[in-house]
Motif scaffolding. Structure first.
Motif, PDB file in Angstrom:
ATOM      1  N   LEU A  34       0.621  -1.313   0.127  1.00  0.00           N
ATOM      2  CA  LEU A  34      -0.223  -0.176   0.084  1.00  0.00           C
ATOM      3  C   LEU A  34       0.770   1.155   0.024  1.00  0.00           C
ATOM      4  O   LEU A  34       0.683   2.257  -0.827  1.00  0.00           O
ATOM      5  CB  LEU A  34      -1.013  -0.168   1.146  1.00  0.00           C
ATOM      6  CG  LEU A  34      -1.931  -1.204   1.249  1.00  0.00           C
ATOM      7  CD1 LEU A  34      -2.763  -1.160   2.579  1.00  0.00           C
ATOM      8  CD2 LEU A  34      -3.029  -0.861  -0.159  1.00  0.00           C
ATOM      9  N   LEU A  35       1.931   1.347   0.862  1.00  0.00           N
ATOM     10  CA  LEU A  35       2.721   2.399   0.915  1.00  0.00           C
ATOM     11  C   LEU A  35       3.685   2.648  -0.409  1.00  0.00           C
ATOM     12  O   LEU A  35       3.532   3.826  -0.917  1.00  0.00           O
ATOM     13  CB  LEU A  35       3.708   2.275   1.851  1.00  0.00           C
ATOM     14  CG  LEU A  35       3.149   2.531   3.396  1.00  0.00           C
ATOM     15  CD1 LEU A  35       4.276   2.221   4.404  1.00  0.00           C
ATOM     16  CD2 LEU A  35       2.527   3.935   3.811  1.00  0.00           C
ATOM     17  N   TRP A  36       4.012   1.434  -1.041  1.00  0.00           N
ATOM     18  CA  TRP A  36       4.816   1.638  -2.351  1.00  0.00           C
ATOM     19  C   TRP A  36       3.860   2.131  -3.522  1.00  0.00           C
ATOM     20  O   TRP A  36       4.145   3.146  -4.217  1.00  0.00           O
ATOM     21  CB  TRP A  36       5.614   0.390  -2.712  1.00  0.00           C
ATOM     22  CG  TRP A  36       6.385   0.362  -3.856  1.00  0.00           C
ATOM     23  CD1 TRP A  36       7.522   0.742  -3.646  1.00  0.00           C
ATOM     24  CD2 TRP A  36       5.933   0.152  -5.242  1.00  0.00           C
ATOM     25  NE1 TRP A  36       8.195   0.639  -4.885  1.00  0.00           N
ATOM     26  CE2 TRP A  36       7.099   0.339  -5.780  1.00  0.00           C
ATOM     27  CE3 TRP A  36       4.689  -0.041  -5.749  1.00  0.00           C
ATOM     28  CZ2 TRP A  36       7.221   0.195  -7.428  1.00  0.00           C
ATOM     29  CZ3 TRP A  36       4.825   0.105  -7.271  1.00  0.00           C
ATOM     30  CH2 TRP A  36       6.002   0.167  -7.994  1.00  0.00           C
ATOM     31  N   THR A  37       2.637   1.673  -3.472  1.00  0.00           N
ATOM     32  CA  THR A  37       1.660   1.913  -4.353  1.00  0.00           C
ATOM     33  C   THR A  37       1.253   3.594  -4.329  1.00  0.00           C
ATOM     34  O   THR A  37       1.034   4.235  -5.187  1.00  0.00           O
ATOM     35  CB  THR A  37       0.681   1.023  -4.431  1.00  0.00           C
ATOM     36  OG1 THR A  37       0.769  -0.353  -4.656  1.00  0.00           O
ATOM     37  CG2 THR A  37      -0.417   1.548  -5.709  1.00  0.00           C
ATOM     38  N   ALA A  38       1.046   3.808  -3.243  1.00  0.00           N
ATOM     39  CA  ALA A  38       0.520   5.360  -2.712  1.00  0.00           C
ATOM     40  C   ALA A  38       1.879   6.052  -3.385  1.00  0.00           C
ATOM     41  O   ALA A  38       1.585   7.338  -3.762  1.00  0.00           O
ATOM     42  CB  ALA A  38       0.143   5.427  -1.381  1.00  0.00           C
ATOM     43  N   TRP A  39       3.046   6.013  -2.788  1.00  0.00           N
ATOM     44  CA  TRP A  39       4.192   6.655  -3.215  1.00  0.00           C
ATOM     45  C   TRP A  39       4.327   6.854  -4.570  1.00  0.00           C
ATOM     46  O   TRP A  39       4.648   8.003  -5.249  1.00  0.00           O
ATOM     47  CB  TRP A  39       5.417   5.962  -2.431  1.00  0.00           C
ATOM     48  CG  TRP A  39       6.724   6.799  -2.775  1.00  0.00           C
ATOM     49  CD1 TRP A  39       7.727   6.528  -3.749  1.00  0.00           C
ATOM     50  CD2 TRP A  39       7.015   8.192  -2.175  1.00  0.00           C
ATOM     51  NE1 TRP A  39       8.693   7.446  -3.790  1.00  0.00           N
ATOM     52  CE2 TRP A  39       8.218   8.434  -2.879  1.00  0.00           C
ATOM     53  CE3 TRP A  39       6.517   8.826  -1.231  1.00  0.00           C
ATOM     54  CZ2 TRP A  39       8.915   9.783  -2.662  1.00  0.00           C
ATOM     55  CZ3 TRP A  39       6.939  10.015  -1.164  1.00  0.00           C
ATOM     56  CH2 TRP A  39       8.425  10.554  -1.710  1.00  0.00           C
ATOM     57  N   MET A  40       4.078   5.814  -5.339  1.00  0.00           N
ATOM     58  CA  MET A  40       4.355   5.820  -6.862  1.00  0.00           C
ATOM     59  C   MET A  40       3.258   6.671  -7.587  1.00  0.00           C
ATOM     60  O   MET A  40       3.374   7.152  -8.426  1.00  0.00           O
ATOM     61  CB  MET A  40       4.324   4.414  -7.413  1.00  0.00           C
ATOM     62  CG  MET A  40       5.609   3.587  -7.167  1.00  0.00           C
ATOM     63  SD  MET A  40       7.139   4.199  -7.793  1.00  0.00           S
ATOM     64  CE  MET A  40       8.027   4.773  -6.529  1.00  0.00           C
ATOM     65  N   MET A  41       1.974   6.441  -6.903  1.00  0.00           N
ATOM     66  CA  MET A  41       1.078   7.442  -7.396  1.00  0.00           C
ATOM     67  C   MET A  41       1.217   8.907  -7.394  1.00  0.00           C
ATOM     68  O   MET A  41       0.967   9.653  -8.094  1.00  0.00           O
ATOM     69  CB  MET A  41      -0.228   6.842  -6.878  1.00  0.00           C
ATOM     70  CG  MET A  41      -0.696   5.635  -7.686  1.00  0.00           C
ATOM     71  SD  MET A  41      -2.498   5.251  -6.869  1.00  0.00           S
ATOM     72  CE  MET A  41      -2.632   3.610  -7.796  1.00  0.00           C
ATOM     73  N   TRP A  42       1.675   9.105  -5.963  1.00  0.00           N
ATOM     74  CA  TRP A  42       2.102  10.526  -5.843  1.00  0.00           C
ATOM     75  C   TRP A  42       3.193  11.153  -6.324  1.00  0.00           C
ATOM     76  O   TRP A  42       3.118  12.299  -6.739  1.00  0.00           O
ATOM     77  CB  TRP A  42       2.315  10.638  -4.211  1.00  0.00           C
ATOM     78  CG  TRP A  42       2.604  12.078  -3.810  1.00  0.00           C
ATOM     79  CD1 TRP A  42       1.446  12.912  -3.695  1.00  0.00           C
ATOM     80  CD2 TRP A  42       3.736  12.548  -3.470  1.00  0.00           C
ATOM     81  NE1 TRP A  42       2.371  13.961  -3.178  1.00  0.00           N
ATOM     82  CE2 TRP A  42       3.561  13.797  -3.170  1.00  0.00           C
ATOM     83  CE3 TRP A  42       5.102  11.872  -3.465  1.00  0.00           C
ATOM     84  CZ2 TRP A  42       4.603  14.599  -2.889  1.00  0.00           C
ATOM     85  CZ3 TRP A  42       6.216  12.677  -2.984  1.00  0.00           C
ATOM     86  CH2 TRP A  42       6.033  14.112  -2.813  1.00  0.00           C
ATOM     87  N   TRP A  43       4.089  10.269  -6.827  1.00  0.00           N
ATOM     88  CA  TRP A  43       5.257  10.681  -7.765  1.00  0.00           C
ATOM     89  C   TRP A  43       5.022  11.060  -8.912  1.00  0.00           C
ATOM     90  O   TRP A  43       5.798  11.825  -9.358  1.00  0.00           O
ATOM     91  CB  TRP A  43       6.239   9.602  -7.435  1.00  0.00           C
ATOM     92  CG  TRP A  43       7.672  10.038  -7.905  1.00  0.00           C
ATOM     93  CD1 TRP A  43       8.500  10.945  -7.379  1.00  0.00           C
ATOM     94  CD2 TRP A  43       8.652   9.194  -8.800  1.00  0.00           C
ATOM     95  NE1 TRP A  43       9.571  11.151  -8.231  1.00  0.00           N
ATOM     96  CE2 TRP A  43       9.724   9.960  -8.874  1.00  0.00           C
ATOM     97  CE3 TRP A  43       8.203   8.096  -9.486  1.00  0.00           C
ATOM     98  CZ2 TRP A  43      10.902   9.690  -9.682  1.00  0.00           C
ATOM     99  CZ3 TRP A  43       9.074   7.762 -10.218  1.00  0.00           C
ATOM    100  CH2 TRP A  43      10.398   8.167 -10.575  1.00  0.00           C
ATOM    101  N   SER A  44       4.264  10.033  -9.642  1.00  0.00           N
ATOM    102  CA  SER A  44       3.734  10.175 -11.009  1.00  0.00           C
ATOM    103  C   SER A  44       2.903  11.201 -11.036  1.00  0.00           C
ATOM    104  O   SER A  44       1.723  10.896 -10.532  1.00  0.00           O
ATOM    105  CB  SER A  44       3.666   8.804 -11.568  1.00  0.00           C
ATOM    106  OG  SER A  44       2.484   8.270 -11.216  1.00  0.00           O
ATOM    107  N   ALA A  45       2.802  12.258 -11.706  1.00  0.00           N
ATOM    108  CA  ALA A  45       2.107  13.606 -11.511  1.00  0.00           C
ATOM    109  C   ALA A  45       0.790  13.492 -12.635  1.00  0.00           C
ATOM    110  O   ALA A  45      -0.298  13.457 -11.854  1.00  0.00           O
ATOM    111  CB  ALA A  45       2.866  14.784 -12.280  1.00  0.00           C
ATOM    112  N   PRO A  46       0.876  12.771 -13.664  1.00  0.00           N
ATOM    113  CA  PRO A  46      -0.734  12.670 -14.389  1.00  0.00           C
ATOM    114  C   PRO A  46      -1.294  11.498 -13.955  1.00  0.00           C
ATOM    115  O   PRO A  46      -0.916  10.384 -13.834  1.00  0.00           O
ATOM    116  CB  PRO A  46      -0.065  12.468 -15.880  1.00  0.00           C
ATOM    117  CG  PRO A  46       1.247  11.902 -15.815  1.00  0.00           C
ATOM    118  CD  PRO A  46       1.793  12.543 -14.663  1.00  0.00           C
ATOM    119  N   TYR A  47      -2.613  11.982 -13.499  1.00  0.00           N
ATOM    120  CA  TYR A  47      -3.306  10.761 -12.841  1.00  0.00           C
ATOM    121  C   TYR A  47      -4.381  10.343 -14.012  1.00  0.00           C
ATOM    122  O   TYR A  47      -5.646  10.814 -14.041  1.00  0.00           O
ATOM    123  CB  TYR A  47      -4.188  11.456 -11.531  1.00  0.00           C
ATOM    124  CG  TYR A  47      -3.333  11.388 -10.439  1.00  0.00           C
ATOM    125  CD1 TYR A  47      -2.438  10.734  -9.824  1.00  0.00           C
ATOM    126  CD2 TYR A  47      -3.189  13.286  -9.852  1.00  0.00           C
ATOM    127  CE1 TYR A  47      -1.635  10.961  -8.756  1.00  0.00           C
ATOM    128  CE2 TYR A  47      -2.215  13.563  -9.062  1.00  0.00           C
ATOM    129  CZ  TYR A  47      -1.768  12.359  -8.446  1.00  0.00           C
ATOM    130  OH  TYR A  47      -0.679  12.773  -7.275  1.00  0.00           O
TER     131      TYR A  47
END
Length: 73
Positions: free
Chosen positions: A17-30
């Motif tokens: 969960l932490l890794w996925t959340a960090w990668m989603m936050w780090w990659s700007a376009p959602y």
């Protein structure tokens, strides 16, 4: 669920969960494709982390080995 592996599995879920959340936050376009890909990759990374930690803990003697549990039964 095996009692000695309970904390390891909970740690793997938290890591995923932490890794996925960090990668989603780090990659700007959602975009939806980006979220799906990162979720799938997070699941793979979490599973690989679990397998690596289980192997390491068995090697260090902190967890019973797979062949030891079959002899105890």
């Amino acid at each position: 669920m095996s009692r000695p592996l309970l904390h390891l599995k909970a740690g793997a879920i938290a890591f995923t969960l932490l890794w996925t959340a960090w990668m989603m936050w780090w990659s700007a376009p959602y975009s939806s494709a980006n979220l799906v890909i990162l979720s799938l990759l997070g699941t793979v990374v979490g599973y690989l982390w679990y397998r690596a930690m289980r192997w390491q803990f068995e090697r260090m003697g902190m967890l019973p080995r797979k062949d030891d549990s079959s002899r105890a039964s």
